[in-house]
Motif scaffolding. Sequence first.
Motif, PDB file in Angstrom:
ATOM      1  N   ARG A 284       0.825  -1.214   0.000  1.00  0.00           N
ATOM      2  CA  ARG A 284       0.000   0.000   0.000  1.00  0.00           C
ATOM      3  C   ARG A 284       0.859   1.263   0.000  1.00  0.00           C
ATOM      4  NH1 ARG A 284      -5.146   0.624  -1.758  1.00  0.00           N
ATOM      5  NH2 ARG A 284      -6.607  -0.822  -0.745  1.00  0.00           N
ATOM      6  N   ALA A 285       2.090   1.148   0.510  1.00  0.00           N
ATOM      7  CA  ALA A 285       2.964   2.326   0.591  1.00  0.00           C
ATOM      8  C   ALA A 285       3.594   2.685  -0.756  1.00  0.00           C
ATOM      9  CB  ALA A 285       4.062   2.079   1.623  1.00  0.00           C
ATOM     10  N   ILE A 286       3.492   1.807  -1.742  1.00  0.00           N
ATOM     11  CA  ILE A 286       4.020   2.120  -3.078  1.00  0.00           C
ATOM     12  C   ILE A 286       3.188   3.242  -3.692  1.00  0.00           C
ATOM     13  CG2 ILE A 286       4.453   1.217  -5.400  1.00  0.00           C
ATOM     14  CD1 ILE A 286       4.670  -1.561  -4.151  1.00  0.00           C
ATOM     15  N   ARG A 287       3.835   4.162  -4.361  1.00  0.00           N
ATOM     16  CA  ARG A 287       3.120   5.251  -5.040  1.00  0.00           C
ATOM     17  C   ARG A 287       2.716   4.751  -6.425  1.00  0.00           C
ATOM     18  NH1 ARG A 287       6.404  10.704  -2.903  1.00  0.00           N
ATOM     19  NH2 ARG A 287       6.181  10.127  -0.707  1.00  0.00           N
ATOM     20  N   LEU A 288       1.605   4.036  -6.457  1.00  0.00           N
ATOM     21  CA  LEU A 288       1.173   3.373  -7.685  1.00  0.00           C
ATOM     22  C   LEU A 288       0.866   4.337  -8.810  1.00  0.00           C
ATOM     23  CD1 LEU A 288      -1.144   0.594  -6.180  1.00  0.00           C
ATOM     24  CD2 LEU A 288       1.065   0.262  -7.317  1.00  0.00           C
ATOM     25  N   HIS A 289       0.511   5.557  -8.466  1.00  0.00           N
ATOM     26  CA  HIS A 289       0.199   6.524  -9.525  1.00  0.00           C
ATOM     27  C   HIS A 289       1.420   6.868 -10.363  1.00  0.00           C
ATOM     28  CE1 HIS A 289       1.228   8.673  -5.818  1.00  0.00           C
ATOM     29  NE2 HIS A 289       1.604   9.711  -6.534  1.00  0.00           N
ATOM     30  N   HIS A 290       2.624   6.570  -9.865  1.00  0.00           N
ATOM     31  CA  HIS A 290       3.824   6.742 -10.684  1.00  0.00           C
ATOM     32  C   HIS A 290       4.259   5.431 -11.337  1.00  0.00           C
ATOM     33  CE1 HIS A 290       4.268  10.875  -9.571  1.00  0.00           C
ATOM     34  NE2 HIS A 290       4.355  10.601  -8.279  1.00  0.00           N
ATOM     35  N   VAL A 291       3.832   4.295 -10.785  1.00  0.00           N
ATOM     36  CA  VAL A 291       4.117   3.018 -11.424  1.00  0.00           C
ATOM     37  C   VAL A 291       3.329   2.899 -12.729  1.00  0.00           C
ATOM     38  CG1 VAL A 291       3.974   0.503 -11.198  1.00  0.00           C
ATOM     39  CG2 VAL A 291       4.642   1.896  -9.229  1.00  0.00           C
ATOM     40  N   VAL A 292       2.069   3.314 -12.734  1.00  0.00           N
ATOM     41  CA  VAL A 292       1.224   3.170 -13.925  1.00  0.00           C
ATOM     42  C   VAL A 292       1.519   4.228 -14.982  1.00  0.00           C
ATOM     43  CG1 VAL A 292      -0.601   2.095 -12.587  1.00  0.00           C
ATOM     44  CG2 VAL A 292      -0.665   4.566 -12.958  1.00  0.00           C
ATOM     45  N   ASN A 293       2.532   5.057 -14.767  1.00  0.00           N
ATOM     46  CA  ASN A 293       2.927   6.046 -15.772  1.00  0.00           C
ATOM     47  C   ASN A 293       3.866   5.469 -16.824  1.00  0.00           C
ATOM     48  OD1 ASN A 293       1.415   8.012 -14.606  1.00  0.00           O
ATOM     49  ND2 ASN A 293       3.117   9.275 -13.899  1.00  0.00           N
ATOM     50  N   ASP A 294       4.166   4.173 -16.724  1.00  0.00           N
ATOM     51  CA  ASP A 294       5.091   3.545 -17.670  1.00  0.00           C
ATOM     52  C   ASP A 294       4.454   2.257 -18.185  1.00  0.00           C
ATOM     53  OD1 ASP A 294       7.862   3.158 -18.859  1.00  0.00           O
ATOM     54  OD2 ASP A 294       7.712   1.363 -17.598  1.00  0.00           O
ATOM     55  N   ILE A 295       4.423   2.078 -19.511  1.00  0.00           N
ATOM     56  CA  ILE A 295       3.712   0.956 -20.108  1.00  0.00           C
ATOM     57  C   ILE A 295       4.311  -0.383 -19.700  1.00  0.00           C
ATOM     58  CG2 ILE A 295       5.079   1.075 -22.232  1.00  0.00           C
ATOM     59  CD1 ILE A 295       1.355   0.068 -21.853  1.00  0.00           C
ATOM     60  N   ASP A 302       0.254  -6.542 -14.555  1.00  0.00           N
ATOM     61  CA  ASP A 302      -0.726  -7.485 -15.097  1.00  0.00           C
ATOM     62  C   ASP A 302      -0.200  -8.916 -15.073  1.00  0.00           C
ATOM     63  OD1 ASP A 302      -2.494  -5.445 -15.527  1.00  0.00           O
ATOM     64  OD2 ASP A 302      -1.986  -5.169 -17.641  1.00  0.00           O
ATOM     65  N   THR A 303       1.101  -9.088 -15.333  1.00  0.00           N
ATOM     66  CA  THR A 303       1.697 -10.425 -15.351  1.00  0.00           C
ATOM     67  C   THR A 303       1.779 -11.020 -13.945  1.00  0.00           C
ATOM     68  OG1 THR A 303       3.019  -9.885 -17.301  1.00  0.00           O
ATOM     69  CG2 THR A 303       3.745 -11.758 -15.966  1.00  0.00           C
ATOM     70  N   ASP A 304       2.200 -10.226 -12.998  1.00  0.00           N
ATOM     71  CA  ASP A 304       2.396 -10.722 -11.629  1.00  0.00           C
ATOM     72  C   ASP A 304       1.089 -10.980 -10.888  1.00  0.00           C
ATOM     73  OD1 ASP A 304       5.135 -10.546 -11.953  1.00  0.00           O
ATOM     74  OD2 ASP A 304       5.304  -8.591 -10.970  1.00  0.00           O
ATOM     75  N   ARG A 305       0.110 -10.133 -11.119  1.00  0.00           N
ATOM     76  CA  ARG A 305      -1.177 -10.209 -10.420  1.00  0.00           C
ATOM     77  C   ARG A 305      -0.980 -10.281  -8.904  1.00  0.00           C
ATOM     78  NH1 ARG A 305      -4.832 -13.791 -10.874  1.00  0.00           N
ATOM     79  NH2 ARG A 305      -6.572 -12.331 -10.908  1.00  0.00           N
ATOM     80  N   ILE A 306      -0.119  -9.393  -8.440  1.00  0.00           N
ATOM     81  CA  ILE A 306       0.066  -9.237  -6.990  1.00  0.00           C
ATOM     82  C   ILE A 306      -0.894  -8.184  -6.468  1.00  0.00           C
ATOM     83  CG2 ILE A 306       1.682  -8.459  -5.213  1.00  0.00           C
ATOM     84  CD1 ILE A 306       3.948  -9.603  -6.909  1.00  0.00           C
ATOM     85  N   TRP A 311      -7.436  -1.893  -6.395  1.00  0.00           N
ATOM     86  CA  TRP A 311      -6.453  -0.876  -6.026  1.00  0.00           C
ATOM     87  C   TRP A 311      -6.105  -0.017  -7.240  1.00  0.00           C
ATOM     88  CZ3 TRP A 311      -1.855  -2.666  -2.476  1.00  0.00           C
ATOM     89  CH2 TRP A 311      -2.351  -3.332  -1.346  1.00  0.00           C
ATOM     90  N   LEU A 312      -6.021  -0.648  -8.394  1.00  0.00           N
ATOM     91  CA  LEU A 312      -5.476   0.016  -9.585  1.00  0.00           C
ATOM     92  C   LEU A 312      -6.493   0.894 -10.303  1.00  0.00           C
ATOM     93  CD1 LEU A 312      -3.381  -2.942 -11.036  1.00  0.00           C
ATOM     94  CD2 LEU A 312      -2.519  -0.912  -9.861  1.00  0.00           C
ATOM     95  N   HIS A 313      -7.750   0.496 -10.332  1.00  0.00           N
ATOM     96  CA  HIS A 313      -8.741   1.262 -11.090  1.00  0.00           C
ATOM     97  C   HIS A 313      -8.843   2.718 -10.627  1.00  0.00           C
ATOM     98  CE1 HIS A 313     -10.837  -2.744 -12.323  1.00  0.00           C
ATOM     99  NE2 HIS A 313      -9.815  -2.442 -13.111  1.00  0.00           N
TER     100      HIS A 313
END
Length: 472
Positions: A284-295, A302-306, A311-313
């Motif tokens: 939860r501490a990961i800043r996902l809004h910057h992770v999804v900025n890269d294809i 999507d591959t890992d499905r962790i 959370w992502l939507h």
Amino acid sequence: MGSTISSLGTSAGRKRKHSECEDEDGSQTDEEAVVDVVKRKKLKGTCDYIYQTLFLDGEGSDVTIHALGKEWKLHRIYMCQSSYFQSMFNGSWKESTADHITMEIPDENIDVEALNTAFGSLYCDEVMVSPVKVVPLLAAANLLQLEGLSQQCAEAMIETINRATVCAYHVAATQYCETEVQTKCVKWLERRLTSETSVSLLKEISVELMSEVVNSQELFVMQIEVDVYNLLKVWAYLHLHPNWEGSWKDVRAQSNTYFASRATDSSLCFLETDEGRKFVPAFRAIRLHHVVNDIRSIQLLDTDRIIPQDWLHPVYKSQWVCMLSVSQNRDSSPSIDKFRTNALRCGRILERNSSYCWRWTGFSYGIDVIVTYSPRMRQLLLRRNTYTHPVSGAVYLHQQKNIIVRVAAASFDAKGCTSYYTCSGLLDLTLDPDEEKVVLQLDRSAVFPLSVSVHMAHVSCSATSIQSRDEQ
């Protein structure tokens, strides 16, 4: 007598030397001749005498302590330096007048050696604290309420934080309320975690500690936010397989294989499963809004499905709204708190004092930020690249662009301890196309390799509420 005689004149009108002590017939006496060959000897210090005679030899003991299968012959007058014993002897307890006292030691950290050192500290001024034994000694000092010894243990811990001790020190500091040691351990992990390739270290980091570090506003991220996700993936795998042994390269490959295989075998994402739920606070501490900025990062998720889809939507929606707001100059005014919790975190390790130039991948709201390091001036600079270098995506062509940035740099010695640290504080920059500005000046004490941490946010208007200031 010898010194008195040597100060008098002889009948010949000259002073005698110390060795010229004579009888009436002019010959030296045996007794006085010895004075010439006696060497001065340093007397044993009072503290050494007390420690040897009273503590080690137990002379004059008025109370015997039994604990952990050993006995110590001690003295009440010295033991009362401990608040623990002072309360025992001055209260209405049966031990207050007993000659033999059996102590129960409820703390498993305390061993015989630590207890012996703690008792001995009551009889001497100096205690040698070994990093290997510092945690048991801190535990003993805490039990006996010896503030001076506890402080000495804390100082020794702060001086010896490294990859082998940081987790054990943090656990002990938390247990015995040594807040400064706690803070230093977290600070060490903030600066070293994402650049460490230590399997043993990741095994020792608890969920609570990992969550705190990843959520930190001071975290050094090498290279971009998705690398924090990859680190947590390895960390989770090691906690699920604590007996795993191997190299850092092998464990990364193994963790990728493990989570990819799980994704095909289960309809649930890993963090939704019973074994995965305990890791939720850290992810939860990961800043996902910057992770999804890269294809490529999106494809990895999507591959890992962790990470669960729910959370992502919301992250995808918020990033789309943010992109539109910034591009149309309608984003809200930035604040210090918002910057610290939402800024892009990225970094780079400079191996030597030579020229460097780089950029980080991912969507950047139309501003291509190029970072350069000048070895001659020892400066880090940010350039708003518009026309000078080729750009793969869209470029924001308005005359001015505003960013908020915080840059820090740190060096570490062979043991992993911070040997150099400097920080720019929060900088509010307005950049014209291809304009370059200095964001950090290194002094001559900076050594390489040098870890550079950049926290950055793109905004449509100048953040006048944020003032540049030091954040050492």
